[in-house]
Design a protein around this motif. Structure first.
Motif, PDB file in Angstrom:
ATOM      1  N   UNK A  27     -23.091   6.536  -7.855  1.00  0.00           N
ATOM      2  CA  UNK A  27     -24.049   6.888  -8.898  1.00  0.00           C
ATOM      3  C   UNK A  27     -24.854   5.632  -9.251  1.00  0.00           C
ATOM      4  N   UNK A  28     -25.920   5.812 -10.000  1.00  0.00           N
ATOM      5  CA  UNK A  28     -26.844   4.706 -10.269  1.00  0.00           C
ATOM      6  C   UNK A  28     -26.150   3.492 -10.894  1.00  0.00           C
ATOM      7  N   UNK A  29     -25.288   3.736 -11.864  1.00  0.00           N
ATOM      8  CA  UNK A  29     -24.690   2.614 -12.602  1.00  0.00           C
ATOM      9  C   UNK A  29     -23.675   1.850 -11.753  1.00  0.00           C
ATOM     10  N   UNK A  30     -22.883   2.553 -10.963  1.00  0.00           N
ATOM     11  CA  UNK A  30     -21.933   1.861 -10.088  1.00  0.00           C
ATOM     12  C   UNK A  30     -22.677   1.060  -9.026  1.00  0.00           C
TER      13      UNK A  30
ATOM     14  N   UNK B 270     -34.787   6.905 -13.128  1.00  0.00           N
ATOM     15  CA  UNK B 270     -35.264   5.577 -13.554  1.00  0.00           C
ATOM     16  C   UNK B 270     -34.726   5.125 -14.911  1.00  0.00           C
ATOM     17  N   UNK B 271     -33.871   5.917 -15.562  1.00  0.00           N
ATOM     18  CA  UNK B 271     -33.396   5.588 -16.903  1.00  0.00           C
ATOM     19  C   UNK B 271     -32.797   4.188 -16.962  1.00  0.00           C
ATOM     20  N   UNK B 272     -31.962   3.840 -15.982  1.00  0.00           N
ATOM     21  CA  UNK B 272     -31.299   2.534 -15.982  1.00  0.00           C
ATOM     22  C   UNK B 272     -32.319   1.401 -15.949  1.00  0.00           C
TER      23      UNK B 272
ATOM     24  N   UNK C 278     -36.275  -3.388 -16.082  1.00  0.00           N
ATOM     25  CA  UNK C 278     -36.376  -3.868 -14.706  1.00  0.00           C
ATOM     26  C   UNK C 278     -37.527  -3.145 -14.019  1.00  0.00           C
ATOM     27  N   UNK C 279     -38.382  -3.896 -13.334  1.00  0.00           N
ATOM     28  CA  UNK C 279     -39.464  -3.275 -12.572  1.00  0.00           C
ATOM     29  C   UNK C 279     -38.884  -2.508 -11.387  1.00  0.00           C
ATOM     30  N   UNK C 280     -39.425  -1.320 -11.151  1.00  0.00           N
ATOM     31  CA  UNK C 280     -38.964  -0.530 -10.012  1.00  0.00           C
ATOM     32  C   UNK C 280     -40.167   0.007  -9.241  1.00  0.00           C
ATOM     33  N   UNK C 281     -39.918   0.418  -8.006  1.00  0.00           N
ATOM     34  CA  UNK C 281     -40.964   0.942  -7.138  1.00  0.00           C
ATOM     35  C   UNK C 281     -40.728   2.425  -6.877  1.00  0.00           C
ATOM     36  N   UNK C 282     -41.602   3.302  -7.351  1.00  0.00           N
ATOM     37  CA  UNK C 282     -41.443   4.736  -7.064  1.00  0.00           C
ATOM     38  C   UNK C 282     -41.675   5.012  -5.583  1.00  0.00           C
ATOM     39  N   UNK C 283     -40.841   5.865  -4.995  1.00  0.00           N
ATOM     40  CA  UNK C 283     -41.059   6.247  -3.595  1.00  0.00           C
ATOM     41  C   UNK C 283     -41.214   7.758  -3.438  1.00  0.00           C
ATOM     42  N   UNK C 284     -40.869   8.539  -4.483  1.00  0.00           N
ATOM     43  CA  UNK C 284     -41.004   9.996  -4.408  1.00  0.00           C
ATOM     44  C   UNK C 284     -40.771  10.593  -5.792  1.00  0.00           C
ATOM     45  N   UNK C 285     -41.090  11.870  -5.903  1.00  0.00           N
ATOM     46  CA  UNK C 285     -40.766  12.635  -7.105  1.00  0.00           C
ATOM     47  C   UNK C 285     -39.819  13.767  -6.735  1.00  0.00           C
ATOM     48  N   UNK C 286     -39.019  14.171  -7.699  1.00  0.00           N
ATOM     49  CA  UNK C 286     -38.115  15.293  -7.514  1.00  0.00           C
ATOM     50  C   UNK C 286     -37.984  16.025  -8.845  1.00  0.00           C
ATOM     51  N   UNK C 287     -37.363  17.186  -8.841  1.00  0.00           N
ATOM     52  CA  UNK C 287     -37.076  17.906 -10.087  1.00  0.00           C
ATOM     53  C   UNK C 287     -35.758  18.642  -9.914  1.00  0.00           C
TER      54      UNK C 287
ATOM     55  N   UNK D 142     -22.125  13.009 -13.374  1.00  0.00           N
ATOM     56  CA  UNK D 142     -22.233  11.703 -14.023  1.00  0.00           C
ATOM     57  C   UNK D 142     -23.272  10.832 -13.333  1.00  0.00           C
ATOM     58  N   UNK D 143     -24.096  10.154 -14.129  1.00  0.00           N
ATOM     59  CA  UNK D 143     -25.054   9.197 -13.595  1.00  0.00           C
ATOM     60  C   UNK D 143     -26.216   9.818 -12.843  1.00  0.00           C
ATOM     61  N   UNK D 144     -26.524  11.080 -13.106  1.00  0.00           N
ATOM     62  CA  UNK D 144     -27.622  11.752 -12.412  1.00  0.00           C
ATOM     63  C   UNK D 144     -28.777  12.007 -13.369  1.00  0.00           C
ATOM     64  N   UNK D 145     -29.849  12.610 -12.836  1.00  0.00           N
ATOM     65  CA  UNK D 145     -31.020  12.918 -13.653  1.00  0.00           C
ATOM     66  C   UNK D 145     -30.805  14.165 -14.514  1.00  0.00           C
ATOM     67  N   UNK D 146     -29.596  14.687 -14.549  1.00  0.00           N
ATOM     68  CA  UNK D 146     -29.322  15.870 -15.362  1.00  0.00           C
ATOM     69  C   UNK D 146     -29.581  15.659 -16.854  1.00  0.00           C
ATOM     70  N   UNK D 147     -29.617  14.408 -17.282  1.00  0.00           N
ATOM     71  CA  UNK D 147     -29.916  14.145 -18.696  1.00  0.00           C
ATOM     72  C   UNK D 147     -31.208  14.847 -19.104  1.00  0.00           C
ATOM     73  N   UNK D 148     -32.146  15.003 -18.153  1.00  0.00           N
ATOM     74  CA  UNK D 148     -33.418  15.656 -18.434  1.00  0.00           C
ATOM     75  C   UNK D 148     -33.211  17.142 -18.729  1.00  0.00           C
ATOM     76  N   UNK D 149     -32.280  17.755 -18.020  1.00  0.00           N
ATOM     77  CA  UNK D 149     -31.983  19.171 -18.255  1.00  0.00           C
ATOM     78  C   UNK D 149     -31.329  19.371 -19.613  1.00  0.00           C
ATOM     79  N   UNK D 150     -30.337  18.511 -19.915  1.00  0.00           N
ATOM     80  CA  UNK D 150     -29.646  18.660 -21.206  1.00  0.00           C
ATOM     81  C   UNK D 150     -30.602  18.391 -22.373  1.00  0.00           C
TER      82      UNK D 150
END
Length: 289
Positions: A125-128, A146-148, A154-163, A190-198
Motif C-alpha cells: 500500500x502507499x504508506x508501506x 496522491x493523499x500521502x 511532496x511534489x509528484x508526477x501524474x501519469x494517469x487518472x482512475x476512478x 487499507x491505504x487505497x483511494x477508497x477514502x474518496x468513496x467514504x
C-alpha cells in the motif's frame, strides 16, 4: 519484533533465524489464498507446507494465517513478516535495474507496461511503500492515491487518472441510485483511494458500515464475490462495476522520483509521460491532461 537481515536466504527475528522457505511459502500463499495450491506451486506436499507454517507460528508466538471461507489468508502479522522480508531482499540486492515500490494499482500498472525496461517492483500500500522509499531502497515510489504526497507536501508526477466502481455480491440487490447505498456493508482496503468513496457517502448523508479491512483490492474483490451481501469500491482500471460514484472518486495515479543519481530513472519517467501513455490507456486508465 526485532528484524535482522542474514542475507538473501534468511531473516533473524528476535534471535531466531528463519530461512527463505518460510517467506517463499508466505509469498505464494498471499497470491493463491490456498495452502494446497501453494504447496503445488512450491513442489512440496500439503502436509509439509502446513507443518512449515505451524512451526513458524509456534516459534514466533504469532498467528500467520487465517481461514476465510474456503481460502487461507495471511493475518496482519503474516503480512508484516512478508513485508519485512521483501524490504530486506530489495535492500540487499545489488542491481542496475530500476527499483519501484508502490500501491497495488500503480505498481501493477508499471509492471504491466514496462517490458522494454529492467524493473523490480515491490507492491504494497502507499504508506508501506513510502517507508521503503525513505530507506533509500527504491528509485521510484508510485502512489495509488496522491493523499500521502499532499500530506507531506511532496511534489509528484501524474501519469494517469482512475476512478472507483462499486463491486457487489452476486445476490445483492441492484444499485440504481446513491440512496440505494443506505445501510450497506462494505469491505475497506487499507491505504487505497477508497477514502474518496467514504467521503462521498458521508457528503450524501448515507449511513454505511465497514465490515472488514483488507490489504489489497484483489482480496476485497474475492471476499465480495464469495459473500451474500457485501460491497466495495475498487479501481475501474482493474474491475468492472457500477460507476455510480465515478465523478466523485476520480483521482490521480502518480509517481515520485526518489533516486536523483540514476540516469535510467529519468529516461523511464520520460517514457511513461510520452510513448508509455498509449500503453497506460490500454490498461484501462484515463490519460493525463
Amino acid at each position: 519484533m526485532k528484524f535482522k537481515s542474514k542475507g538473501l536466504i534468511s531473516l533473524d527475528i528476535d534471535g531466531k533465524v528463519y530461512d527463505y522457505k518460510l517467506f517463499k511459502s508466505l509469498e505464494s500463499l498471499s497470491k493463491t489464498k490456498s495452502q494446497r495450491k501453494s504447496a503445488k506451486e512450491l513442489n512440496i506436499s500439503h502436509t509439509v507446507f502446513n507443518r512449515r507454517l505451524l512451526k513458524a507460528e509456534e516459534k514466533l508466538g504469532l498467528k500467520l494465517t487465517k481461514k476465510v471461507g474456503n481460502g487461507t489468508f495471511l493475518t496482519q502479522d503474516g503480512l508484516d513478516l512478508l513485508d519485512e522480508f521483501r524490504k530486506y531482499q530489495i535492500q540487499i540486492e545489488k542491481t542496475n535495474n530500476i527499483n519501484i515500490a508502490g500501491g497495488h494499482i500503480s505498481s501493477g500498472l508499471l509492471e504491466s507496461i514496462s517490458r522494454p525496461y529492467n524493473i523490480n517492483v515491490y507492491s504494497s500500500n502507499d504508506r508501506d511503500a513510502f517507508e521503503l522509499a525513505k530507506r533509500g531502497a527504491v528509485d521510484i515510489l508510485t502512489l495509488d492515491d496522491p493523499l500521502l504526497a499532499y500530506e507531506l507536501n511532496i511534489d509528484f508526477t501524474p501519469i494517469a487518472y482512475d476512478y472507483l466502481v462499486l463491486i457487489s455480491s452476486p445476490n445483492a440487490e441492484e444499485i440504481k441510485s446513491i440512496n440505494d447505498l443506505e445501510g450497506l456493508e462494505f469491505i475497506n482496503v487499507e491505504g487505497s483511494a477508497q477514502r474518496l468513496a467514504w467521503s462521498s457517502l458521508e457528503h450524501y448523508d448515507i449511513d454505511y458500515s465497514l465490515k472488514y479491512t483488507v490489504n489489497s483490492q484483489f482480496d476485497a474483490f474475492k471476499l465480495v464475490k464469495n459473500s451474500d451481501n457485501l460491497h466495495s469500491f475498487l479501481n475501474a482500471s482493474y474491475f468492472n462495476g457500477n460507476d455510480i460514484l465515478k465523478f466523485d472518486t476520480r483521482h490521480v495515479i502518480s509517481l515520485i522520483k526518489v533516486n536523483e543519481d540514476k540516469p535510467e530513472v529519468d529516461e523511464y519517467i520520460e517514457f511513461l509521460l510520452n510513448d508509455g501513455q498509449k500503453e497506460i490507456e490500454k490498461q484501462g486508465f484515463t490519460l493525463i491532461d
